[in-house]
Design a protein around this motif. Structure first.
Motif, PDB file in Angstrom:
ATOM      1  N   LEU A   1       5.812   3.263   1.004  1.00  0.00           N
ATOM      2  CA  LEU A   1       5.276   1.942   0.669  1.00  0.00           C
ATOM      3  C   LEU A   1       5.355   1.065   1.909  1.00  0.00           C
ATOM      4  CD1 LEU A   1       4.298   0.087  -1.712  1.00  0.00           C
ATOM      5  CD2 LEU A   1       6.669  -0.703  -1.829  1.00  0.00           C
ATOM      6  N   ILE A   2       4.198   0.544   2.340  1.00  0.00           N
ATOM      7  CA  ILE A   2       4.173  -0.335   3.505  1.00  0.00           C
ATOM      8  C   ILE A   2       3.240  -1.508   3.227  1.00  0.00           C
ATOM      9  CG2 ILE A   2       4.707   1.523   5.137  1.00  0.00           C
ATOM     10  CD1 ILE A   2       1.770   1.441   5.966  1.00  0.00           C
ATOM     11  N   GLN A   3       3.210  -2.464   4.157  1.00  0.00           N
ATOM     12  CA  GLN A   3       2.407  -3.661   3.972  1.00  0.00           C
ATOM     13  C   GLN A   3       0.990  -3.496   4.507  1.00  0.00           C
ATOM     14  OE1 GLN A   3       4.646  -6.894   5.628  1.00  0.00           O
ATOM     15  NE2 GLN A   3       6.386  -6.531   4.286  1.00  0.00           N
ATOM     16  N   ASN A   4       0.743  -2.557   5.412  1.00  0.00           N
ATOM     17  CA  ASN A   4      -0.588  -2.376   6.015  1.00  0.00           C
ATOM     18  C   ASN A   4      -1.517  -1.603   5.090  1.00  0.00           C
ATOM     19  OD1 ASN A   4       0.373  -3.614   8.260  1.00  0.00           O
ATOM     20  ND2 ASN A   4       0.357  -1.816   9.567  1.00  0.00           N
ATOM     21  N   GLY A   5      -2.717  -2.156   4.918  1.00  0.00           N
ATOM     22  CA  GLY A   5      -3.749  -1.457   4.177  1.00  0.00           C
ATOM     23  C   GLY A   5      -4.458  -0.458   5.077  1.00  0.00           C
ATOM     24  N   PRO A   6      -5.371   0.327   4.514  1.00  0.00           N
ATOM     25  CA  PRO A   6      -6.038   1.360   5.313  1.00  0.00           C
ATOM     26  C   PRO A   6      -6.932   0.802   6.421  1.00  0.00           C
ATOM     27  CG  PRO A   6      -6.984   1.226   3.113  1.00  0.00           C
ATOM     28  CD  PRO A   6      -5.794   0.331   3.131  1.00  0.00           C
ATOM     29  N   ASP A   7      -7.366  -0.442   6.301  1.00  0.00           N
ATOM     30  CA  ASP A   7      -8.224  -1.029   7.335  1.00  0.00           C
ATOM     31  C   ASP A   7      -7.482  -2.050   8.190  1.00  0.00           C
ATOM     32  OD1 ASP A   7      -7.886  -2.785   5.266  1.00  0.00           O
ATOM     33  OD2 ASP A   7      -9.961  -3.489   5.240  1.00  0.00           O
ATOM     34  N   GLN A   8      -6.161  -2.079   8.117  1.00  0.00           N
ATOM     35  CA  GLN A   8      -5.377  -3.056   8.859  1.00  0.00           C
ATOM     36  C   GLN A   8      -4.567  -2.425   9.987  1.00  0.00           C
ATOM     37  OE1 GLN A   8      -3.154  -4.636   5.544  1.00  0.00           O
ATOM     38  NE2 GLN A   8      -4.668  -6.232   5.120  1.00  0.00           N
ATOM     39  N   TRP A   9      -4.892  -1.221  10.375  1.00  0.00           N
ATOM     40  CA  TRP A   9      -4.174  -0.539  11.447  1.00  0.00           C
ATOM     41  C   TRP A   9      -4.920  -0.767  12.759  1.00  0.00           C
ATOM     42  CZ3 TRP A   9       0.302   2.341  10.649  1.00  0.00           C
ATOM     43  CH2 TRP A   9       0.670   2.551   9.307  1.00  0.00           C
TER      44      TRP A   9
ATOM     45  N   CYS B   1      -4.221   1.088  15.535  1.00  0.00           N
ATOM     46  CA  CYS B   1      -4.365   2.415  16.141  1.00  0.00           C
ATOM     47  C   CYS B   1      -4.820   3.477  15.150  1.00  0.00           C
ATOM     48  CB  CYS B   1      -3.034   2.866  16.748  1.00  0.00           C
ATOM     49  SG  CYS B   1      -2.310   1.702  17.881  1.00  0.00           S
ATOM     50  N   GLY B   2      -5.009   3.100  13.902  1.00  0.00           N
ATOM     51  CA  GLY B   2      -5.388   4.067  12.874  1.00  0.00           C
ATOM     52  C   GLY B   2      -4.182   4.540  12.088  1.00  0.00           C
ATOM     53  N   ILE B   3      -4.446   5.110  10.953  1.00  0.00           N
ATOM     54  CA  ILE B   3      -3.391   5.620  10.069  1.00  0.00           C
ATOM     55  C   ILE B   3      -2.771   6.848  10.713  1.00  0.00           C
ATOM     56  CG2 ILE B   3      -2.932   6.563   7.768  1.00  0.00           C
ATOM     57  CD1 ILE B   3      -5.367   5.021   6.775  1.00  0.00           C
ATOM     58  N   PRO B   4      -1.445   6.988  10.654  1.00  0.00           N
ATOM     59  CA  PRO B   4      -0.810   8.198  11.207  1.00  0.00           C
ATOM     60  C   PRO B   4      -1.435   9.473  10.634  1.00  0.00           C
ATOM     61  CG  PRO B   4       0.853   6.581  10.601  1.00  0.00           C
ATOM     62  CD  PRO B   4      -0.455   6.044  10.139  1.00  0.00           C
ATOM     63  N   GLY B   5      -1.483  10.500  11.424  1.00  0.00           N
ATOM     64  CA  GLY B   5      -2.179  11.734  11.057  1.00  0.00           C
ATOM     65  C   GLY B   5      -1.666  12.408   9.804  1.00  0.00           C
ATOM     66  N   SER B   6      -0.393  12.323   9.525  1.00  0.00           N
ATOM     67  CA  SER B   6       0.164  13.014   8.360  1.00  0.00           C
ATOM     68  C   SER B   6       0.135  12.160   7.094  1.00  0.00           C
ATOM     69  CB  SER B   6       1.603  13.440   8.652  1.00  0.00           C
ATOM     70  OG  SER B   6       2.413  12.295   8.892  1.00  0.00           O
ATOM     71  N   TRP B   7      -0.402  10.958   7.172  1.00  0.00           N
ATOM     72  CA  TRP B   7      -0.434  10.066   6.024  1.00  0.00           C
ATOM     73  C   TRP B   7      -1.795  10.073   5.351  1.00  0.00           C
ATOM     74  CZ3 TRP B   7       2.523   4.832   6.866  1.00  0.00           C
ATOM     75  CH2 TRP B   7       3.850   5.108   7.204  1.00  0.00           C
ATOM     76  N   THR B   8      -1.776  10.012   4.038  1.00  0.00           N
ATOM     77  CA  THR B   8      -3.002   9.909   3.240  1.00  0.00           C
ATOM     78  C   THR B   8      -2.869   8.675   2.345  1.00  0.00           C
ATOM     79  OG1 THR B   8      -3.138  12.311   3.175  1.00  0.00           O
ATOM     80  CG2 THR B   8      -4.503  11.102   1.615  1.00  0.00           C
ATOM     81  N   TYR B   9      -3.882   7.815   2.378  1.00  0.00           N
ATOM     82  CA  TYR B   9      -3.833   6.597   1.577  1.00  0.00           C
ATOM     83  C   TYR B   9      -3.942   6.948   0.099  1.00  0.00           C
ATOM     84  CZ  TYR B   9      -5.027   1.980  -0.208  1.00  0.00           C
ATOM     85  OH  TYR B   9      -5.049   0.805  -0.915  1.00  0.00           O
ATOM     86  N   SER B  10      -3.054   6.359  -0.707  1.00  0.00           N
ATOM     87  CA  SER B  10      -3.067   6.603  -2.155  1.00  0.00           C
ATOM     88  C   SER B  10      -3.666   5.429  -2.916  1.00  0.00           C
ATOM     89  CB  SER B  10      -1.653   6.860  -2.678  1.00  0.00           C
ATOM     90  OG  SER B  10      -1.109   8.014  -2.096  1.00  0.00           O
TER      91      SER B  10
ATOM     92  N   HIS C   1       0.835  -1.197   0.000  1.00  0.00           N
ATOM     93  CA  HIS C   1       0.000   0.000   0.000  1.00  0.00           C
ATOM     94  C   HIS C   1       0.872   1.249   0.000  1.00  0.00           C
ATOM     95  CE1 HIS C   1      -3.523  -2.496   0.765  1.00  0.00           C
ATOM     96  NE2 HIS C   1      -2.695  -3.215   1.510  1.00  0.00           N
ATOM     97  N   LEU C   2       0.478   2.205  -0.828  1.00  0.00           N
ATOM     98  CA  LEU C   2       1.176   3.489  -0.919  1.00  0.00           C
ATOM     99  C   LEU C   2       0.408   4.547  -0.130  1.00  0.00           C
ATOM    100  CD1 LEU C   2       2.331   4.002  -4.619  1.00  0.00           C
ATOM    101  CD2 LEU C   2       3.737   4.069  -2.593  1.00  0.00           C
ATOM    102  N   TYR C   3       1.130   5.268   0.687  1.00  0.00           N
ATOM    103  CA  TYR C   3       0.580   6.390   1.439  1.00  0.00           C
ATOM    104  C   TYR C   3       1.422   7.611   1.118  1.00  0.00           C
ATOM    105  CZ  TYR C   3      -1.888   2.972   4.329  1.00  0.00           C
ATOM    106  OH  TYR C   3      -2.707   1.958   4.771  1.00  0.00           O
TER     107      TYR C   3
END
Length: 150
Positions: A104-112, A114-123, A92-94
């Motif tokens: 580029l990381i292995q976690n998708g937007p629904d696999q966190w 604690c939630g996606i870090p505040g400064s990251w936006t899912y691409s 997944h690209l953020y």
């Protein structure tokens, strides 16, 4: 002009019968036959044109797909990551607004947890293909691969 009965080759070119027992025939209407021939030719040409246009559409679709893969590959190669991506696995690209780059990381937007870090936006989700290019993965493929992993 006089035509002798002894010359049957010339009888075939005349518009009227030369003998009493000759079959009755009407002259061929050349314009009608030409119109029919042109219409048949147009129908066949249209079928051929439509077939060629279908092939062209398939080629254009393949070209757009290849261009999308190249764009995704450029985005992934410009992203920051600290692991060796495996062929066939979805990543997944953020966009990280703090550093102004893709990650580029292995976690998708629904696999966190604690939630996606505040400064990251899912691409997008991407998958490394066998030819080392990257393809954009559609939402249905992500859902089916997540179900298969669980």
């Amino acid at each position: 002009m006089r035509i002798e009965d002894t010359d049957p080759a010339r009888h075939a070119g005349i518009e009227y019968p030369m003998e009493v027992g000759a079959p009755v025939f009407a002259p061929i209407k050349v314009l009608e036959e030409k119109d029919k021939a042109v219409n048949v030719a147009r129908q066949n040409a249209k079928l051929e044109y439509d077939r060629i246009m279908e092939q062209a559409e398939v080629l254009m679709k393949q070209a757009r797909s290849l261009q999308a893969r190249l764009d995704a590959t450029e985005m992934v190669h410009s992203a920051k990551f600290s692991f060796n991506p495996l062929h066939g696995k979805t990543y997944h690209l953020y966009f990280d607004s703090r550093i102004g780059a893709n990650v580029l990381i292995q976690n998708g937007p629904d696999q966190w947890s604690c939630g996606i870090p505040g400064s990251w936006t899912y691409s997008m989700a991407v998958k490394k293909l066998g030819d080392s290019t990257w393809a954009i993965v559609e939402d249905e493929e992500i859902a089916s691969s997540a179900i298969a992993v669980r």
